[in-house]
Motif scaffolding. Structure first.
Motif, PDB file in Angstrom:
ATOM      1  N   GLY A 126       0.794  -1.219   0.000  1.00  0.00           N
ATOM      2  CA  GLY A 126       0.000   0.000   0.000  1.00  0.00           C
ATOM      3  C   GLY A 126       0.825   1.266   0.000  1.00  0.00           C
ATOM      4  N   SER A 127       1.820   1.328   0.880  1.00  0.00           N
ATOM      5  CA  SER A 127       2.657   2.519   0.978  1.00  0.00           C
ATOM      6  C   SER A 127       4.115   2.104   1.046  1.00  0.00           C
ATOM      7  CB  SER A 127       2.278   3.333   2.225  1.00  0.00           C
ATOM      8  OG  SER A 127       3.102   4.479   2.341  1.00  0.00           O
ATOM      9  N   PHE A 128       4.868   2.477   0.024  1.00  0.00           N
ATOM     10  CA  PHE A 128       6.291   2.154  -0.012  1.00  0.00           C
ATOM     11  C   PHE A 128       7.056   3.388   0.447  1.00  0.00           C
ATOM     12  CE2 PHE A 128      10.467   1.566  -1.940  1.00  0.00           C
ATOM     13  CZ  PHE A 128      10.722   0.244  -1.637  1.00  0.00           C
ATOM     14  N   ASP A 129       7.728   3.256   1.603  1.00  0.00           N
ATOM     15  CA  ASP A 129       8.407   4.413   2.184  1.00  0.00           C
ATOM     16  C   ASP A 129       9.799   4.033   2.663  1.00  0.00           C
ATOM     17  OD1 ASP A 129       8.018   3.014   4.594  1.00  0.00           O
ATOM     18  OD2 ASP A 129       6.187   4.133   5.057  1.00  0.00           O
ATOM     19  N   ALA A 130      10.407   4.905   3.439  1.00  0.00           N
ATOM     20  CA  ALA A 130      11.785   4.685   3.882  1.00  0.00           C
ATOM     21  C   ALA A 130      11.928   3.457   4.768  1.00  0.00           C
ATOM     22  CB  ALA A 130      12.294   5.930   4.627  1.00  0.00           C
ATOM     23  N   GLN A 131      10.829   3.020   5.403  1.00  0.00           N
ATOM     24  CA  GLN A 131      10.883   1.856   6.269  1.00  0.00           C
ATOM     25  C   GLN A 131      10.699   0.541   5.519  1.00  0.00           C
ATOM     26  OE1 GLN A 131      11.661   2.265   9.549  1.00  0.00           O
ATOM     27  NE2 GLN A 131      11.901   4.393   8.927  1.00  0.00           N
ATOM     28  N   SER A 132      10.328   0.620   4.261  1.00  0.00           N
ATOM     29  CA  SER A 132       9.969  -0.591   3.530  1.00  0.00           C
ATOM     30  C   SER A 132      11.156  -1.524   3.300  1.00  0.00           C
ATOM     31  CB  SER A 132       9.336  -0.224   2.184  1.00  0.00           C
ATOM     32  OG  SER A 132       8.103   0.429   2.386  1.00  0.00           O
ATOM     33  N   ALA A 133      12.364  -0.973   3.333  1.00  0.00           N
ATOM     34  CA  ALA A 133      13.549  -1.814   3.126  1.00  0.00           C
ATOM     35  C   ALA A 133      13.873  -2.675   4.337  1.00  0.00           C
ATOM     36  CB  ALA A 133      14.753  -0.950   2.786  1.00  0.00           C
ATOM     37  N   ALA A 134      13.240  -2.390   5.484  1.00  0.00           N
ATOM     38  CA  ALA A 134      13.570  -3.096   6.728  1.00  0.00           C
ATOM     39  C   ALA A 134      12.625  -4.266   6.950  1.00  0.00           C
ATOM     40  CB  ALA A 134      13.513  -2.128   7.901  1.00  0.00           C
ATOM     41  N   GLY A 135      12.706  -5.279   6.104  1.00  0.00           N
ATOM     42  CA  GLY A 135      11.965  -6.507   6.332  1.00  0.00           C
ATOM     43  C   GLY A 135      10.598  -6.572   5.690  1.00  0.00           C
ATOM     44  N   LYS A 136      10.180  -5.524   4.964  1.00  0.00           N
ATOM     45  CA  LYS A 136       8.879  -5.558   4.320  1.00  0.00           C
ATOM     46  C   LYS A 136       8.917  -6.458   3.082  1.00  0.00           C
ATOM     47  CE  LYS A 136       6.928  -2.405   7.015  1.00  0.00           C
ATOM     48  NZ  LYS A 136       5.740  -2.659   7.854  1.00  0.00           N
ATOM     49  N   VAL A 137       7.730  -6.824   2.617  1.00  0.00           N
ATOM     50  CA  VAL A 137       7.618  -7.770   1.513  1.00  0.00           C
ATOM     51  C   VAL A 137       8.349  -7.309   0.247  1.00  0.00           C
ATOM     52  CG1 VAL A 137       5.957  -8.732  -0.150  1.00  0.00           C
ATOM     53  CG2 VAL A 137       5.561  -8.972   2.302  1.00  0.00           C
ATOM     54  N   PRO A 138       8.138  -6.079  -0.253  1.00  0.00           N
ATOM     55  CA  PRO A 138       8.806  -5.713  -1.507  1.00  0.00           C
ATOM     56  C   PRO A 138      10.326  -5.840  -1.448  1.00  0.00           C
ATOM     57  CG  PRO A 138       7.061  -4.151  -1.029  1.00  0.00           C
ATOM     58  CD  PRO A 138       7.215  -5.007   0.194  1.00  0.00           C
ATOM     59  N   ALA A 139      10.912  -5.454  -0.324  1.00  0.00           N
ATOM     60  CA  ALA A 139      12.366  -5.546  -0.201  1.00  0.00           C
ATOM     61  C   ALA A 139      12.827  -6.997  -0.242  1.00  0.00           C
ATOM     62  CB  ALA A 139      12.831  -4.879   1.089  1.00  0.00           C
ATOM     63  N   GLN A 140      12.093  -7.884   0.424  1.00  0.00           N
ATOM     64  CA  GLN A 140      12.462  -9.295   0.418  1.00  0.00           C
ATOM     65  C   GLN A 140      12.329  -9.903  -0.972  1.00  0.00           C
ATOM     66  OE1 GLN A 140      13.989 -11.307   2.100  1.00  0.00           O
ATOM     67  NE2 GLN A 140      13.376 -13.350   1.435  1.00  0.00           N
ATOM     68  N   VAL A 141      11.265  -9.559  -1.667  1.00  0.00           N
ATOM     69  CA  VAL A 141      11.077 -10.079  -3.023  1.00  0.00           C
ATOM     70  C   VAL A 141      12.188  -9.571  -3.941  1.00  0.00           C
ATOM     71  CG1 VAL A 141       9.553 -10.081  -5.039  1.00  0.00           C
ATOM     72  CG2 VAL A 141       8.584 -10.350  -2.748  1.00  0.00           C
ATOM     73  N   ALA A 142      12.547  -8.302  -3.799  1.00  0.00           N
ATOM     74  CA  ALA A 142      13.625  -7.749  -4.617  1.00  0.00           C
ATOM     75  C   ALA A 142      14.944  -8.460  -4.347  1.00  0.00           C
ATOM     76  CB  ALA A 142      13.766  -6.258  -4.357  1.00  0.00           C
ATOM     77  N   ARG A 143      15.221  -8.762  -3.081  1.00  0.00           N
ATOM     78  CA  ARG A 143      16.458  -9.480  -2.752  1.00  0.00           C
ATOM     79  C   ARG A 143      16.484 -10.857  -3.403  1.00  0.00           C
ATOM     80  NH1 ARG A 143      15.980  -6.693   2.251  1.00  0.00           N
ATOM     81  NH2 ARG A 143      14.702  -8.348   3.163  1.00  0.00           N
ATOM     82  N   LEU A 144      15.361 -11.557  -3.346  1.00  0.00           N
ATOM     83  CA  LEU A 144      15.296 -12.877  -3.982  1.00  0.00           C
ATOM     84  C   LEU A 144      15.537 -12.759  -5.492  1.00  0.00           C
ATOM     85  CD1 LEU A 144      12.169 -14.445  -2.213  1.00  0.00           C
ATOM     86  CD2 LEU A 144      14.561 -15.068  -1.872  1.00  0.00           C
ATOM     87  N   ALA A 145      14.956 -11.741  -6.103  1.00  0.00           N
ATOM     88  CA  ALA A 145      15.108 -11.557  -7.544  1.00  0.00           C
ATOM     89  C   ALA A 145      16.555 -11.249  -7.918  1.00  0.00           C
ATOM     90  CB  ALA A 145      14.177 -10.446  -8.024  1.00  0.00           C
ATOM     91  N   HIS A 146      17.172 -10.357  -7.180  1.00  0.00           N
ATOM     92  CA  HIS A 146      18.551  -9.973  -7.493  1.00  0.00           C
ATOM     93  C   HIS A 146      19.502 -11.154  -7.345  1.00  0.00           C
ATOM     94  CE1 HIS A 146      17.633  -5.472  -6.573  1.00  0.00           C
ATOM     95  NE2 HIS A 146      17.112  -5.886  -7.703  1.00  0.00           N
ATOM     96  N   ALA A 147      19.222 -12.018  -6.388  1.00  0.00           N
ATOM     97  CA  ALA A 147      20.112 -13.162  -6.132  1.00  0.00           C
ATOM     98  C   ALA A 147      20.186 -14.108  -7.325  1.00  0.00           C
ATOM     99  CB  ALA A 147      19.640 -13.917  -4.893  1.00  0.00           C
ATOM    100  N   VAL A 148      19.134 -14.123  -8.164  1.00  0.00           N
ATOM    101  CA  VAL A 148      19.115 -15.049  -9.295  1.00  0.00           C
ATOM    102  C   VAL A 148      19.061 -14.315 -10.640  1.00  0.00           C
ATOM    103  CG1 VAL A 148      18.090 -16.940  -7.989  1.00  0.00           C
ATOM    104  CG2 VAL A 148      16.592 -15.258  -9.089  1.00  0.00           C
ATOM    105  N   GLY A 149      19.232 -12.992 -10.613  1.00  0.00           N
ATOM    106  CA  GLY A 149      19.278 -12.233 -11.859  1.00  0.00           C
ATOM    107  C   GLY A 149      17.923 -11.980 -12.505  1.00  0.00           C
TER     108      GLY A 149
END
Length: 374
Positions: free
Chosen positions: A297-320
């Motif tokens: 709903g709201s992507f802000d400065a706190q979203s990188a600290a364990g929120k879903v979008p940040a975790q999904v992005a990490r998984l994506a980057h790990a495999v290109g």
């Protein structure tokens, strides 16, 4: 054929994760009908955790249960039974605080001093009665700041005031606690109990449950200091009976201190988005995709600290795999560098009000926009 994975969180107060994933996939297919779309709605332990597991795990079955809600009234809820596995031969139960003792159950009301977590404990007890091998507990979106006293009481703890009576629900009751007896707590299931949360706050102090989250649950300035003091007394009494219950444990302050109460029972706190992703098989799906689209709903400065979008992005980057973001609102101070592209529903619709009025429509539009960029 291009494979596209849709793994959003719920857009809180607007649309659930499963419906959001469906809308995104429809929008993408309107532009690229030949692509393969895979839906993996996500959660981090809060609202939508049951929904995410139900959508991703074949054979998952909802089990209805009626519990006492955060305002003392009956709530029709459910827990989710996942099929047996080698390490959980009688199945795993997923129980969500949001649907039993959550703040959304109160609508616009806030009962900061009186909301409790007994209903969450009752749902956990129902899953134990069914004989499950393991419990997965999502503890986001709480209405209460009771330190998990309600959960523990529903699981057999005796939490009494100075006259030997069971304390009232919520902070009002917690402020009267004089003794804690954990000897009759129900045993953990053989496979243990995992608690999912995206919160790392301790129970007490300036980063604690009452100070950081109390106001949004309806506690006033004076009530916040009372609540913190009551939580401190409760923590001292609990730790005397359960030394592993440390109020400094990261996540002990989650869900109004329910994380602390569950630690006293013997549960383990885990990062919600990480474990949900693993349990629904998201890493394997992302590894075979060309694009993964996530959001909240709201992507802000706190979203990188364990929120879903940040975790999904990490998984994506790990495999290109390329990651894209769709959010109801993207804050100006948010770092979106982890995403190849991002779309704000508020900007797309023209205003936050228009986006909220028909979120599915604008999610479809957002995905179509991303598909054109592909």
């Amino acid at each position: 054929m291009t494979r596209v994975v849709f793994a959003p969180d719920s857009f809180k107060g607007s649309i659930g994760a499963a419906d959001a994933a469906t809308a995104l996939a429809e929008g993408w297919r309107s532009v690229r009908p030949g692509d393969e779309t895979v839906l993996r709605p996500m959660a981090d332990g809060g609202e939508g955790t049951l929904e995410a597991f139900a959508a991703a795990v074949p054979g998952a079955v909802r089990r209805p249960v009626v519990v006492i809600g955060p305002d003392g009234r009956a709530v029709e809820s459910s827990w989710l039974l996942l099929p047996p596995t080698a390490d959980a031969p009688r199945g795993t139960a997923v129980v969500e605080l949001a649907s039993t003792s959550g703040i959304e159950l109160l609508g616009e009301r806030r009962l900061g001093a009186d909301a409790g977590t007994e209903g969450f404990g009752q749902a956990i007890a129902a899953a134990l009665d069914a004989g499950v091998s393991r419990l997965v507990l999502g503890i986001g979106s709480s209405a209460s700041t009771d330190g998990g006293a309600g959960v523990l009481a529903a699981l057999g703890a005796r939490i009494l005031d100075g006259e030997g009576r069971a304390i009232a629900p919520g902070v009002r009751g917690l402020d009267t606690v004089a003794s804690v007896d954990l000897s009759s707590l129900r045993p953990l299931p053989p496979g243990g109990v995992v608690v999912l949360t995206d919160v790392t706050n301790p129970l007490l102090g300036e980063r604690g449950s009452a100070a950081v989250f109390g106001a949004q649950k309806g506690l006033t300035g004076g009530e916040i200091s009372v609540a913190d003091a009551a939580l401190a007394r409760f923590a001292t009494l609990v730790a005397a009976k359960a030394p592993a219950a440390d109020p400094e444990t990261p996540g002990a302050g989650a869900a109004g201190g329910a994380g602390f109460g569950l630690c006293a029972w013997g549960a383990r706190i885990r990062p919600g988005a990480d474990d949900v992703a693993a349990l629904i098989g998201l890493p394997e799906v992302v590894a075979t995709a060309s694009v993964v689209i996530t959001g909240e709903g709201s992507f802000d400065a706190q979203s990188a600290a364990g929120k879903v979008p940040a975790q999904v992005a990490r998984l994506a980057h790990a495999v290109g795999t390329r990651a894209a973001l769709v959010a109801g609102r993207v804050s100006p101070d948010a770092d979106t560098s982890a995403f190849a592209a991002s779309v704000s529903l508020s900007e797309l619709a023209g205003s936050p009000e228009d986006a909220l009025a028909d979120p599915a429509r604008w999610l479809r539009e957002a995905a179509a926009t991303l598909a054109h960029r592909r």
